[in-house]
Motif scaffolding. Structure first.
Motif, mmCIF file in Angstrom:
data_model
loop_
_atom_site.group_PDB
_atom_site.id
_atom_site.type_symbol
_atom_site.label_atom_id
_atom_site.label_comp_id
_atom_site.label_asym_id
_atom_site.label_seq_id
_atom_site.Cartn_x
_atom_site.Cartn_y
_atom_site.Cartn_z
ATOM 1 N N ILE A 100 0.812 -1.227 0.000
ATOM 2 C CA ILE A 100 0.000 0.000 0.000
ATOM 3 C C ILE A 100 0.845 1.278 0.000
ATOM 4 N N HIS A 101 2.163 1.150 -0.212
ATOM 5 C CA HIS A 101 3.011 2.347 -0.281
ATOM 6 C C HIS A 101 2.727 3.082 -1.589
ATOM 7 N N GLU A 102 2.439 4.378 -1.485
ATOM 8 C CA GLU A 102 2.010 5.075 -2.706
ATOM 9 C C GLU A 102 2.792 6.347 -3.027
ATOM 10 N N ILE A 103 3.607 6.820 -2.086
ATOM 11 C CA ILE A 103 4.228 8.136 -2.290
ATOM 12 C C ILE A 103 5.178 8.139 -3.485
ATOM 13 N N GLY A 104 6.063 7.150 -3.542
ATOM 14 C CA GLY A 104 7.015 7.068 -4.654
ATOM 15 C C GLY A 104 6.290 6.864 -5.977
ATOM 16 N N LYS A 105 5.309 5.969 -5.960
ATOM 17 C CA LYS A 105 4.525 5.699 -7.176
ATOM 18 C C LYS A 105 3.834 6.982 -7.646
ATOM 19 N N MET A 110 3.309 11.475 -11.401
ATOM 20 C CA MET A 110 3.250 12.935 -11.587
ATOM 21 C C MET A 110 4.290 13.390 -12.619
ATOM 22 N N MET A 111 5.505 12.881 -12.496
ATOM 23 C CA MET A 111 6.581 13.334 -13.391
ATOM 24 C C MET A 111 6.402 12.783 -14.805
ATOM 25 N N VAL A 112 5.957 11.540 -14.892
ATOM 26 C CA VAL A 112 5.747 10.935 -16.207
ATOM 27 C C VAL A 112 4.642 11.713 -16.929
ATOM 28 N N GLU A 113 3.604 12.039 -16.194
ATOM 29 C CA GLU A 113 2.490 12.798 -16.789
ATOM 30 C C GLU A 113 2.961 14.184 -17.242
ATOM 31 N N THR A 174 7.485 -3.288 -19.795
ATOM 32 C CA THR A 174 7.283 -3.264 -18.345
ATOM 33 C C THR A 174 8.439 -2.550 -17.643
ATOM 34 N N MET A 175 8.060 -1.757 -16.652
ATOM 35 C CA MET A 175 9.062 -0.993 -15.882
ATOM 36 C C MET A 175 8.824 -1.226 -14.403
ATOM 37 N N VAL A 176 9.906 -1.435 -13.653
ATOM 38 C CA VAL A 176 9.741 -1.630 -12.210
ATOM 39 C C VAL A 176 10.618 -0.661 -11.418
ATOM 40 N N GLY A 177 10.189 -0.393 -10.189
ATOM 41 C CA GLY A 177 10.976 0.477 -9.315
ATOM 42 C C GLY A 177 10.438 0.436 -7.897
ATOM 43 N N GLY A 178 11.125 1.148 -7.004
ATOM 44 C CA GLY A 178 10.762 1.129 -5.579
ATOM 45 C C GLY A 178 12.011 0.807 -4.783
ATOM 46 N N ASP A 197 14.724 6.138 -9.476
ATOM 47 C CA ASP A 197 13.978 7.321 -9.019
ATOM 48 C C ASP A 197 13.007 7.844 -10.088
ATOM 49 N N ALA A 198 12.257 8.874 -9.687
ATOM 50 C CA ALA A 198 11.173 9.344 -10.551
ATOM 51 C C ALA A 198 11.685 10.032 -11.822
ATOM 52 N N SER A 199 12.753 10.816 -11.714
ATOM 53 C CA SER A 199 13.191 11.483 -12.948
ATOM 54 C C SER A 199 13.829 10.480 -13.904
ATOM 55 N N GLY A 200 14.512 9.482 -13.339
ATOM 56 C CA GLY A 200 15.061 8.410 -14.167
ATOM 57 C C GLY A 200 13.935 7.636 -14.852
ATOM 58 N N ALA A 201 12.804 7.538 -14.172
ATOM 59 C CA ALA A 201 11.662 6.803 -14.738
ATOM 60 C C ALA A 201 11.149 7.493 -16.003
#
Ligand code: B1M
Length: 211
Positions: A100-105, A110-113, A174-178, A197-201
């Motif tokens: 249920i961790h959602e902050i990183g996701k 947000m950044m991808v959008e 498919t992409m994974v992270g966390g 991280d998010a910018s790398g994503a």
């Protein structure tokens, strides 16, 4: 107290209204949003993680801190609003089953959008079938999975297998992270990409689209 120290402290203490006040102040003072995010909000959650591990904070404290951080992120979200460029592709994102961790996701979404992708965010605790169903119905080009627990990392493998079984293997990347996920693990489970991280994503999503 210096600004970033005060912001970090307020997140750790779970002082939601104080966090809002400080982020507001930072925006008025034209502190770059990436600095507010990285040096303030994300840094604070990392400190919370260490304190939780060392039993200096308990689960309810972590929850309050997460809510305070979320409040701060919501205030800077408009600055990451989708640019006026054509949609690059549809992507689906979610935190995998059992987690249920959602902050990183949320940050990744947000950044991808903000970088031109159309994002369907499935939220947290997303079963493989839900990923499959949504990738199919949206014609998504990338399926992004986040996991924060070592115990939920296997759900990433399950999801990738479910996508293949549904005949989507060659159609969706498919992409994974966390935090506990590594490049090595991503390779082992057959993911097309991993970002720490998010910018790398964002960079990775663009690269996968071009491949
Ligand atoms: Co949890 N938790 N938690 N927790 N929690 C961790 C993950 C933990 C490391 C804490 C610790 O022990 N130090 C530990 C996991 C241990 C392990 O598995 N090795 C843990 C635990 C044990 C648990 C519970 C089991 C506790 C319990 O119940 N006893 C429980 C599990 C619940 C569940 O999921 N079923 C639990 C619960 C919670 C809260 C609900 C209280 C809360 C989450 C609230 C929420 O999200 N709304 C919470 C929090 C906040 C944390 C910590 C403190 C912070 C996580 C976070 O938000 N970080 C965390 C400690 C830590 O990570 N150091 C911890 C900030 C965020 C910006 O970083 O999510 O890593 P992160 O995202 C980064 C990158 O990883 C990356 O980009 C982001 C930005 O750069 N990224 C991707 C993420 N997803 C990506 C996807 C990509 C690419 C990059 O591509 C698709």
């Amino acid at each position: 107290m210096p600004f970033f120290e005060e912001l970090t402290d307020s997140v750790i203490q779970g002082e939601e209204s104080k966090v809002r006040e400080l982020v507001d102040q930072a925006l008025l003072n034209k502190i770059p949003v990436r600095e507010i995010l990285n040096d303030g909000l994300i840094h604070a959650m990392n400190v919370v993680g260490v304190k939780f591990k060392n039993c200096e904070l308990y689960l309810p404290d972590v929850l309050w801190a997460a809510q305070a951080m979320k409040a701060g992120v919501e205030m800077i979200r408009p600055f990451f609003k989708k640019s006026e460029v054509d949609t690059l592709a549809n992507v689906v994102i979610g935190t995998v089953e059992g987690d249920i961790h959602e902050i990183g996701k949320n940050l990744v979404a947000m950044m991808v959008e903000a970088n031109g992708f159309d994002v369907v965010d499935l939220g947290v605790d997303v079963p493989p079938e839900k990923f499959v169903q949504t990738v199919k119905s949206n014609g998504a080009k990338i399926c992004m999975m986040s996991a924060l627990l070592t115990t939920t990392m296997p759900a990433m493998r399950k999801t990738i297998e479910a996508l293949k079984e549904a005949g989507l293997g060659g159609k969706v990347k498919t992409m994974v992270g966390g935090a506990p996920v590594t490049k090595q693990f991503a390779m082992e489970i057959g993911a097309d990409g991993y970002s720490p991280d998010a910018s790398g994503a964002v960079d990775l999503a663009k690269k996968l689209l071009a491949d």
